[in-house]
Design an enzyme around this catalytic site. Structure first.
Site, PDB file in Angstrom:
ATOM      1  N   LYS A   6       0.828  -1.228   0.000  1.00  0.00           N
ATOM      2  CA  LYS A   6       0.000   0.000   0.000  1.00  0.00           C
ATOM      3  C   LYS A   6       0.851   1.262   0.000  1.00  0.00           C
ATOM      4  O   LYS A   6       0.530   2.250  -0.656  1.00  0.00           O
ATOM      5  CB  LYS A   6      -0.923   0.040   1.216  1.00  0.00           C
ATOM      6  CG  LYS A   6      -0.155   0.205   2.498  1.00  0.00           C
ATOM      7  CD  LYS A   6      -0.928  -0.057   3.733  1.00  0.00           C
ATOM      8  CE  LYS A   6       0.077  -0.467   4.789  1.00  0.00           C
ATOM      9  NZ  LYS A   6      -0.103  -1.707   5.411  1.00  0.00           N
ATOM     10  N   VAL A  27      -4.824  -2.907   0.130  1.00  0.00           N
ATOM     11  CA  VAL A  27      -5.755  -2.199   1.018  1.00  0.00           C
ATOM     12  C   VAL A  27      -6.828  -3.169   1.502  1.00  0.00           C
ATOM     13  O   VAL A  27      -7.427  -3.884   0.699  1.00  0.00           O
ATOM     14  CB  VAL A  27      -6.455  -1.031   0.282  1.00  0.00           C
ATOM     15  CG1 VAL A  27      -7.472  -0.354   1.192  1.00  0.00           C
ATOM     16  CG2 VAL A  27      -5.439  -0.011  -0.206  1.00  0.00           C
ATOM     17  N   ILE A  50     -11.037  -7.622   1.699  1.00  0.00           N
ATOM     18  CA  ILE A  50     -12.163  -6.973   0.996  1.00  0.00           C
ATOM     19  C   ILE A  50     -11.697  -6.614  -0.414  1.00  0.00           C
ATOM     20  O   ILE A  50     -10.737  -5.864  -0.568  1.00  0.00           O
ATOM     21  CB  ILE A  50     -12.601  -5.670   1.711  1.00  0.00           C
ATOM     22  CG1 ILE A  50     -12.885  -5.941   3.192  1.00  0.00           C
ATOM     23  CG2 ILE A  50     -13.815  -5.064   1.014  1.00  0.00           C
ATOM     24  CD1 ILE A  50     -13.213  -4.679   3.990  1.00  0.00           C
ATOM     25  N   GLY A  55      -0.242 -10.122  19.539  1.00  0.00           N
ATOM     26  CA  GLY A  55       0.314 -10.040  18.182  1.00  0.00           C
ATOM     27  C   GLY A  55      -0.561  -9.254  17.219  1.00  0.00           C
ATOM     28  O   GLY A  55      -0.311  -9.224  16.025  1.00  0.00           O
ATOM     29  N   ASP A  90      -0.831   4.110   8.638  1.00  0.00           N
ATOM     30  CA  ASP A  90      -1.208   2.958   7.809  1.00  0.00           C
ATOM     31  C   ASP A  90      -2.537   3.250   7.100  1.00  0.00           C
ATOM     32  O   ASP A  90      -2.668   3.075   5.877  1.00  0.00           O
ATOM     33  CB  ASP A  90      -1.321   1.725   8.727  1.00  0.00           C
ATOM     34  CG  ASP A  90      -1.944   0.531   8.036  1.00  0.00           C
ATOM     35  OD1 ASP A  90      -1.210  -0.185   7.334  1.00  0.00           O
ATOM     36  OD2 ASP A  90      -3.165   0.315   8.198  1.00  0.00           O
ATOM     37  N   LYS A  96      -3.653   3.858   2.911  1.00  0.00           N
ATOM     38  CA  LYS A  96      -4.772   3.130   2.298  1.00  0.00           C
ATOM     39  C   LYS A  96      -5.799   4.114   1.732  1.00  0.00           C
ATOM     40  O   LYS A  96      -6.307   3.929   0.625  1.00  0.00           O
ATOM     41  CB  LYS A  96      -5.420   2.205   3.333  1.00  0.00           C
ATOM     42  CG  LYS A  96      -4.497   1.070   3.774  1.00  0.00           C
ATOM     43  CD  LYS A  96      -5.057   0.354   4.991  1.00  0.00           C
ATOM     44  CE  LYS A  96      -4.173  -0.823   5.392  1.00  0.00           C
ATOM     45  NZ  LYS A  96      -4.524  -1.366   6.712  1.00  0.00           N
TER      46      LYS A  96
END
Ligand code: HSE
Length: 440
Positions: A112, A139, A143, A194, A208, A212
Site C-alpha cells: 500500500k 488495502v 475486501i 500479536g 497505515d 490506504k
C-alpha cells in the site's frame, strides 16, 4: 489419467515470506485443484525468496520449489511469469517491481505504501512494457475493494468514500468501548496477542490508514492524492470516558477515514470521529475493516471483511495471481491504468480547515466557578454556537472532565477558539477536539 499434453502452467515467484507470503503459499498449495479448475491451467509456485528462506517450512506440495535469498534470481528466472512482491516498504520493493517490469514479468503486489506514493508512475511503466500489475491485497486485505472501484461500480461517479481501514485501531477502540479499559492497557494486550506491532505508531497514529485512503481515493476520485494531502490524527488520546459521553450523545467513536467531494474540492481525513450509533460503520467491531462508498447514480454500497491476516490477504494475492495468469494466457494485459482518470483533475484536495460540521470538545479542568463562562466567552468571540454541555458524575475536582458540543462550525474557527483556550490556567490538558459525523 494423466493427459499426454498437460496444459502448461503459469509460474509464480514469491518474494517475501512474512504473514502475507506464507498465507498466499498455503492457499496456492491447499486450494491448487480448485484454482486449476477455475483457470483451466495450473498456477505453480516456481521460486520463493526471502532473507531467511533456508529455515522456512513450505507447505506440503511446495516442498520441491526453488529457494533463494536474492530477489534478482526470481526476476532473472526465465520460467517465472509473475512475481509477487510481498516485502513491503518503498526501498527494495520498488527496485524489485521496476526490475520485474523491465524484465517483462507481471507483478502482483500487496504494497500500500509504495502504491500510494508511486502507483500511477509504476502503472504507466507496466502498461508501456505490456505486462500486468495487480494490487488488491494492498488495502483492506480480505475486501476486494480495488475490484469494486475498478470494475463493480466503475460506471458510477463517486461522491464519498468512508472507511475503517486499520484493524488494530478498530480493535483497540472497540475494546475500550466494550470493557471501559484504558488505551495503554488495551494496546499492551493487543501487542501481547500479536495484533499490534512492537512499534505501534503506524497503526495507532493513523499512517497505515492514511496510505490506504490515499490509494483508495485516487482510484475512486481520479485525483492525484499524496498521503500528505490527508489530515491525519491518531487514537492515543481517547479514553473510556469519551465513549461514555459519545454514547450519551447517541454516537460511538471510530478512526474514520473519509474522502468526500464538496463544491470547493476534496476533503480528506483520517481521524477519530463521533459517528451515530445507528450507522452501519458503528457496527464494525474488533479487527474488521469496512468501506462505504456513495455514488451519484448507484447510491450507497458497503463492503466488510477482514482487513489483514495471512489467509484473508493471501486470498487477495492469489485471486490477483489468477486474474493476471488469465490475462497472460489470453495475451491481453490491462491497457488502462486504474489511475488514468487522474488526468481529469476534477477534485483537488482542499485544506481540512475549510470543512464545516458539529464538534465534540472534551475538557479536563481544575474545578472552580466561571469555567463554562470563560470557555463560552471564547467560543462566542469566534461566533461559534454551543449546542450542549454534558457532565457525567465525577469525584475528581482536580481533573474534572466535561464535554461541550458545538453546532456546525468551520474547523478553522474551532481551531482558533481552542488555541485561545490554551492560555486558560484551569485546563489540566489541551481540549480533545473530535468532529461529529452526524450525517453518516
Ligand atoms: N496493520 C494493519 C491493520 C494491517 O491493523 O489494519 C496491515 O495493513
Amino acid at each position: 489419467m494423466l493427459s499426454e499434453n498437460p496444459v502448461r502452467s503459469v509460474n509464480v515467484g514469491i518474494v517475501g515470506l512474512g504473514n502475507v507470503g506464507t498465507g498466499a503459499m498455503s492457499i496456492l498449495a491447499g486450494n491448487a485443484a480448485q484454482i486449476e479448475a477455475k483457470l483451466g491451467f495450473p498456477l505453480r509456485v516456481r521460486t520463493v525468496c526471502s532473507r531467511s528462506v533456508a529455515s522456512k517450512e513450505l507447505p506440503a506440495g511446495l516442498a520441491g520449489v526453488k529457494r533463494t535469498a536474492d530477489w534478482r534470481d526470481v526476476v532473472n528466472d526465465p520460467d517465472v511469469d509473475v512475481i509477487c512482491e510481498l516485502i513491503g516498504g518503498t526501498g527494495v520493493a520498488h527496485e524489485l517491481i521496476e526490475a520485474a517490469i523491465a524484465a517483462g514479468k507481471s507483478v502482483v503486489t500487496a504494497n500500500k505504501e509504495l502504491m500510494a506514493l508511486q502507483g500511477a508512475a509504476i502503472w504507466e511503466k507496466a502498461i508501456a512494457a505490456g505486462i500486468n500489475l495487480a494490487m488488491e491485497a494492498s488495502v483492506a486485505g480480505g475486501i476486494p475493494i480495488h475490484t469494486v472501484l475498478r470494475e463493480g461500480i466503475s460506471g458510477d461517479r463517486i461522491q464519498a468514500l468512508y472507511g475503517i481501514l486499520n484493524g488494530t485501531s478498530n480493535y483497540i477502540l472497540t475494546e475500550i468501548e466494550k470493557h471501559g479499559t484504558a488505551f495503554e492497557t488495551v494496546l499492551a494486550e493487543a501487542q501481547r496477542l500479536g495484533y499490534a506491532e512492537a512499534d505501534p505508531s503506524a497503526d495507532i497514529d493513523g499512517f497505515d490508514a492514511r496510505s490506504k485512503l490515499a490509494l483508495l481515493s485516487a482510484l475512486a476520485f481520479g485525483e492525484q492524492i499524496a498521503p500528505t494531502d490527508i489530515y491525519t490524527e491518531g487514537i492515543r488520546r481517547l479514553t473510556p470516558l469519551d465513549f461514555q459521553y459519545a454514547h450519551k450523545l447517541g454516537h460511538t467513536i471510530r478512526l474514520l477515514c473519509a474522502a468526500r467531494e464538496t463544491d470547493e474540492g476534496l476533503l480528506l481525513s483520517v481521524r477519530p470521529a463521533l459517528i451515530p450509533s445507528e450507522t452501519i460503520l458503528a457496527s464494525v467491531q474488533g479487527a474488521y475493516n469496512a468501506i462505504w462508498v456513495r455514488g451519484e447514480y448507484g447510491a450507497d454500497t458497503f463492503y466488510y471483511g477482514r482487513g489483514a491476516g495471512p489467509h484473508p490477504t493471501g486470498v487477495a494475492v492469489v485471486s490477483d495471481l489468477m486474474r493476471v495468469a488469465r490475462e497472460i494466457r489470453s495475451g491481453s494485459p490491462e491497457r488502462v491504468s486504474p489511475f488514468a482518470h487522474e488526468r481529469l483533475g476534477a477534485y483537488k484536495p482542499i485544506p481540512i480547515t475549510l470543512q464545516r460540521r458539529a464538534w465534540y470538545l472534551r475538557f479536563r479542568v481544575h474545578d472552580r466557578p466561571g469555567i463554562i463562562a470563560a470557555l463560552a466567552n471564547i467560543l462566542a468571540g469566534k461566533n461559534v454556537s454551543l449546542d450542549a454541555v454534558l457532565q457525567l458524575p465525577s469525584d475528581s475536582k482536580d481533573n474534572l472532565p466535561f464535554v461541550i458540543t458545538l453546532e456546525t462550525t468551520s474547523e478553522q474557527d474551532v481551531r482558533d477558539a481552542v488555541a485561545r483556550m490554551a492560555t486558560l490556567d484551569f485546563l489540566t490538558e489541551p481540549p480533545l477536539v473530535l468532529p461529529m459525523e452526524t450525517s453518516l
